[in-house]
Design an enzyme around this catalytic site. Structure first.
Site, PDB file in Angstrom:
ATOM      1  CB  ILE A 115      -1.003   0.012   1.172  1.00 29.44           C
ATOM      2  CG1 ILE A 115      -0.292   0.085   2.520  1.00 29.44           C
ATOM      3  CG2 ILE A 115      -1.920  -1.208   1.104  1.00 29.44           C
ATOM      4  CD1 ILE A 115      -1.229   0.283   3.698  1.00 29.44           C
ATOM      5  CB  CYS A 116       0.639   4.301  -2.013  1.00 22.33           C
ATOM      6  SG  CYS A 116       1.464   5.896  -2.216  1.00 22.33           S
ATOM      7  CG  LEU A 117       1.354   3.438   3.870  1.00 23.62           C
ATOM      8  CD1 LEU A 117       1.873   2.579   5.016  1.00 23.62           C
ATOM      9  CD2 LEU A 117      -0.022   3.958   4.184  1.00 23.62           C
TER      10      LEU A 117
END
Length: 163
Positions: A115-117
């Protein structure tokens, strides 16, 4: 970036003190103990607030983590496998949480279902080393990502509930 409800929740997650990663044979067990204590308290807090949304466990060394997370949308449960490895530079580097079955279904994800964080969570993590741990990554990384992305993916028909 963080609303009052989230700040209140964060205050109830114990902060960590040991600055050690998996390669630090002497201090890693102490850090891992803090990680587990923080996670246990976070799960307890969630259950008390009727907000139980994930299960997580690790291998014996605490270097590979895996479990399940779930989201309810219109009274339908959507459940996903989650996994991550502890980075070599942990705790200076946050873990990259992956939901492999969603790989390629949203632009807010990297190869392998990570996931993009980058924009929101990683700068916050960097300011809070070594105080933040896995429980904080779940609360400030995965939870908001799920809250935004899963309803969008459902609406687009990219995911459907398992029967």
């Amino acid at each position: 970036m963080v609303d009052d409800a989230t700040k209140s929740q964060l205050k109830r997650i114990p902060l960590l003190t040991v600055k050690a990663g998996p390669r630090d044979a002497e201090q890693w067990p102490a850090r891992l103990k803090e990680e587990y204590q923080s996670l246990i308290q976070f799960v307890k807090n969630n259950k008390e607030a009727d907000n139980d949304w994930f299960r997580l466990e690790s291998n014996r060394e605490g270097t590979k983590w895996f479990g399940k997370c779930w989201v309810y949308d219109n009274l339908v449960k959507y459940e996903f496998d989650i996994e991550f490895d502890m980075p070599v530079a942990y705790p200076s580097t946050a873990p990259e949480i992956a939901i492999p079955e969603l790989d390629g279904k949203t632009a807010k994800m990297y190869r392998g279902g990570k996931i993009c964080l980058t924009d929101h969570f990683k700068p916050l993590w960097a300011r809070n080393v070594p105080k933040f741990g896995i429980a904080h990554a779940m609360a400030l990384g995965l939870a908001p990502w799920l809250a935004v992305e899963i309803p969008d993916l459902i609406q687009k028909g990219a995911i459907v509930a398992k029967s």
